[in-house]
Write an enzyme that holds these catalytic residues in place. Structure first.
Site, mmCIF file in Angstrom:
data_model
loop_
_atom_site.group_PDB
_atom_site.id
_atom_site.type_symbol
_atom_site.label_atom_id
_atom_site.label_comp_id
_atom_site.label_asym_id
_atom_site.label_seq_id
_atom_site.Cartn_x
_atom_site.Cartn_y
_atom_site.Cartn_z
ATOM 1 N N LYS A 214 1.005 -1.067 0.088
ATOM 2 C CA LYS A 214 -0.038 0.193 -0.029
ATOM 3 C C LYS A 214 1.267 1.144 0.124
ATOM 4 C CE LYS A 214 -1.732 3.500 3.125
ATOM 5 N NZ LYS A 214 -2.094 4.228 1.554
ATOM 6 N N GLY B 211 6.908 4.806 7.875
ATOM 7 C CA GLY B 211 5.983 6.134 7.602
ATOM 8 C C GLY B 211 6.564 7.059 8.875
ATOM 9 N N GLU C 221 9.578 0.906 10.936
ATOM 10 C CA GLU C 221 10.271 2.183 10.541
ATOM 11 C C GLU C 221 9.673 3.064 10.599
ATOM 12 O OE1 GLU C 221 13.483 1.303 10.477
ATOM 13 O OE2 GLU C 221 13.204 -0.468 9.626
HETATM 14 P P1 NAD Z 1 2.219 8.656 7.449
HETATM 15 O O1 NAD Z 1 2.429 7.527 8.660
HETATM 16 O O2 NAD Z 1 1.964 9.482 7.346
HETATM 17 O O3 NAD Z 1 1.760 7.666 6.610
HETATM 18 C C1 NAD Z 1 2.300 6.383 5.823
HETATM 19 C C2 NAD Z 1 1.789 5.139 5.546
HETATM 20 O O4 NAD Z 1 0.593 4.686 6.489
HETATM 21 C C3 NAD Z 1 1.096 5.756 4.379
HETATM 22 O O5 NAD Z 1 0.494 4.714 2.952
HETATM 23 C C4 NAD Z 1 -0.067 6.257 4.970
HETATM 24 O O6 NAD Z 1 -1.307 6.066 3.792
HETATM 25 C C5 NAD Z 1 -0.445 5.123 5.647
HETATM 26 N N1 NAD Z 1 -1.689 5.178 6.604
HETATM 27 C C6 NAD Z 1 -1.695 6.820 7.335
HETATM 28 N N2 NAD Z 1 -2.610 6.005 8.589
HETATM 29 C C7 NAD Z 1 -2.688 5.045 8.828
HETATM 30 C C8 NAD Z 1 -4.008 4.158 9.277
HETATM 31 N N3 NAD Z 1 -4.629 5.080 10.754
HETATM 32 N N4 NAD Z 1 -3.388 2.427 9.401
HETATM 33 C C9 NAD Z 1 -3.026 2.596 8.225
HETATM 34 N N5 NAD Z 1 -2.157 2.684 7.363
HETATM 35 C C10 NAD Z 1 -1.717 4.588 7.728
HETATM 36 O O7 NAD Z 1 4.251 8.755 7.277
HETATM 37 P P2 NAD Z 1 4.576 9.394 5.347
HETATM 38 O O8 NAD Z 1 3.922 11.522 6.131
HETATM 39 O O9 NAD Z 1 3.807 9.150 4.913
HETATM 40 O O10 NAD Z 1 5.953 9.561 5.707
HETATM 41 C C11 NAD Z 1 6.353 10.718 6.345
HETATM 42 C C12 NAD Z 1 7.806 9.629 7.475
HETATM 43 O O11 NAD Z 1 7.534 8.622 7.528
HETATM 44 C C13 NAD Z 1 8.168 10.779 8.729
HETATM 45 O O12 NAD Z 1 8.179 10.666 9.944
HETATM 46 C C14 NAD Z 1 9.376 9.973 8.152
HETATM 47 O O13 NAD Z 1 10.307 9.797 9.328
HETATM 48 C C15 NAD Z 1 9.205 8.449 7.850
HETATM 49 N N6 NAD Z 1 9.613 8.026 7.435
HETATM 50 C C16 NAD Z 1 10.688 6.692 8.046
HETATM 51 C C17 NAD Z 1 11.776 6.397 7.456
HETATM 52 C C18 NAD Z 1 12.591 4.877 8.160
HETATM 53 O O14 NAD Z 1 12.941 3.867 7.482
HETATM 54 N N7 NAD Z 1 12.383 4.937 9.190
HETATM 55 C C19 NAD Z 1 11.628 6.113 6.017
HETATM 56 C C20 NAD Z 1 11.575 6.976 5.288
HETATM 57 C C21 NAD Z 1 10.411 7.775 6.649
#
Ligand code: NAD
Length: 499
Positions: A192, A245, A268
């Site tokens: 997803k 995320g 992550e």
């Molecule tokens: P996000 O957490 O908003 O979303 C990530 C994914 O989760 C998206 O596909 C989103 O649609 C999904 N999502 C959101 N709410 C959900 C729910 N209730 N249930 C299931 N899925 C859900 O993050 P973002 O804004 O897309 O990305 C930025 C974040 O990602 C930052 O915090 C960043 O640090 C993190 N990130 C971490 C790494 C790592 O390897 N540690 C790498 C890249 C990005």
């Protein structure tokens, strides 16, 4: 395949690009069961790129059942590792063959500079797949040190149906870090992508099928987190949920797993990484240039962004001037211009979030030393200047919270102990860097840092051989390296008594 060399050539290619917005289930594109779509806009200029299938519970049910059937059939899960390797190597090859198209999709969809997509994201995606494929027929299981009349076999088995939920900042790389080891170990996968950047993942699905990954083994469901993401996370027939995320969503996924079938959850999440520069750093110009790229690369939308710059007080003012000078090379420009180093912010919401943190830094009394403003509004896209706050205290919001934009907080320190205390004073633990010529200080500081990756005298090192992941609220489990296989396999002990 010749690669466009100018902004105009890339723009021309963009006009003829076919963009696929449908879900990919059972080896073919199809609309969401509900028929609903959402609009996918480009952050470069606000242009509508595609109407994308807005998947929800029904699509999750369909994809999970298809993935389960494929898994149970053994068509992939019981294929010999050496054969899976061949298919995955072909898949990696196809990614490289389609590098222009994939890079363009990535840039149009989330705003990163085309040159970074082309020379960074696409080769790294292919490499993640090929490195993992190469490994899979070289890892052995174990025999326990048993008594003479016993055999204790310790084997790894694919876990089943894996749902991978990924973010928008490196859409293809983040996906590849999950799906490569998940597929290599024989699982069925449902990917997803983020609703902010679904396009490249949808294209990837067709390449996977072309490479020979059987129908139903790799599916892609675009849609929102609170609909299809949540449906997958709560699904009783998903065995393993892998996520990259934000920390907030990561915590929610642990709750969903607990509320449903206790599926394995590997996370992550966010970061607020300290980049520690001692006065005896070997090359202050290199340190300054890397401190600049650590906050400006990918518009600062990087989980490992070096967003807290900890500088020894005796060199702080001079060093900050060098970082500001280095950031001049990171002024935002058109993402399709091959010279651009800093592109567009992913969307209007993220831009507003960044601007509100810049506001908060000023309210809390930090010194705005560079940048701070939205730029290029006439494009219809979302751009912000790389921004430096000096005289920051670690308690300020801009130092404590993940901004996910090009906003640097400079904090000074006087001793190595103080540097470590400030560096570790965070809920996160993803990465850290240390710059010093003193080998003892380098190692002692690196050992004291509570972070999954520590870099010495450079920023953001490592390749597929190094595990990647976080301490504390930056997550659990590791992507990359052979350690990644642990997430996608169950360990079985088979104990035999010889008669
Ligand atoms: P996000 O957490 O908003 O979303 C990530 C994914 O989760 C998206 O596909 C989103 O649609 C999904 N999502 C959101 N709410 C959900 C729910 N209730 N249930 C299931 N899925 C859900 O993050 P973002 O804004 O897309 O990305 C930025 C974040 O990602 C930052 O915090 C960043 O640090 C993190 N990130 C971490 C790494 C790592 O390897 N540690 C790498 C890249 C990005």
């Amino acid at each position: 395949m010749s690669t466009p060399e100018t902004r105009e050539q890339w723009q021309e290619m963009a006009l003829t690009l076919t963009i696929q917005g449908q879900a990919f289930i059972q080896g073919r594109y199809q609309p969401a069961v509900s028929g609903k779509t959402f609009d996918c806009f480009s952050p470069i200029d606000g242009r509508l790129l595609a109407q994308v299938a807005s998947c929800d519970q029904d699509d999750a049910d369909l994809a999970v059942s298809v993935a389960r059937q494929a898994f149970e059939s053994g068509v992939w899960s019981r294929m010999a590792p050496a054969k899976r390797k061949q298919v995955l190597l072909k898949f990696a090859e196809l990614v490289l063959e389609h590098r222009n198209e994939l890079a363009l999709l990535e840039t149009l969809d989330m705003g990163k500079p085309i040159n970074h997509a082309l020379r960074g994201d696409i080769p790294a995606t292919a490499r993640a797949i090929s490195w993992t494929a190469e490994a899979i027929d070289k890892v052995y299981d174990e025999l326990a040190p048993t008594a003479h009349n016993q055999i204790g076999m310790i084997t790894r088995e694919p876990i089943g149906v894996v749902a991978a939920i990924v973010p928008w900042n490196f859409p293809l790389i983040m996906a590849a870090w999950k799906l490569a080891p998940a597929l290599a170990t024989g699982n069925s996968v449902i990917l997803k992508p983020s609703e902010k950047s679904p396009l490249s993942a949808l294209r990837l699905a067709a390449l996977a099928t072309e490479a020979g990954i059987p129908e139903g083994v790799f599916n892609v469901l675009p849609g929102y987190g609170h609909t299809v993401g949540k449906a997958l996370a709560l699904h009783m027939d998903v065995d393993c949920l892998v996520f990259t995320g934000s920390t907030g969503v990561a915590k929610q996924l642990m709750v969903y797993a607990g509320q449903s079938n206790m599926k394995r959850v590997w996370l992550e999440a966010g970061g607020k990484s300290p980049n520690i520069v001692f006065a005896d750093a070997p090359d202050l110009d290199k340190a300054a240039a890397e401190a600049a790229s650590a906050i400006a690369y990918n518009q600062g939308e990087v989980c490992t962004a070096g967003s807290r710059l900890l500088v020894e007080a005796s060199i702080k003012d001079e060093f900050v001037s060098r970082v500001i000078a280095a950031l001049k090379r990171w002024q935002p420009g058109h993402p399709l211009d091959p010279q651009t180093r800093c592109g567009a912010i992913v969307d209007h919401d993220q831009l507003q979030r960044i601007l509100s943190y810049i506001d908060s830094g000023q309210q809390e009394g930090a010194t705005l030393a560079q940048g701070g403003k939205q730029v290029l509004p006439e494009t219809g896209g979302f751009y912000v200047e790389p921004t430096v706050f000096d005289n920051v205290h670690n308690e300020m919001k801009i130092a404590a919270e993940e901004i996910f934009g090009p906003v640097l907080s400079v904090i000074s320190f006087n001793t190595p102990e103080e540097a470590v205390r400030i560096a570790n004073d965070t809920i996160f633990g993803l990465a850290a860097a240390v710059w010093t010529s003193d080998i003892n200080k380098a190692h002692k500081t690196a050992k004291a840092l509570r972070a999954g990756s520590v870099w010495i005298n450079h920023y953001d090192g490592g390749d597929m051989t190094a595990p990647f992941g976080g301490f504390k609220q930056s997550g659990n489990g590791r992507d990359k390296s052979l350690h990644a296989f642990d997430k996608y396999t169950e360990l079985k002990a088979t104990w035999i008594e010889l008669a």
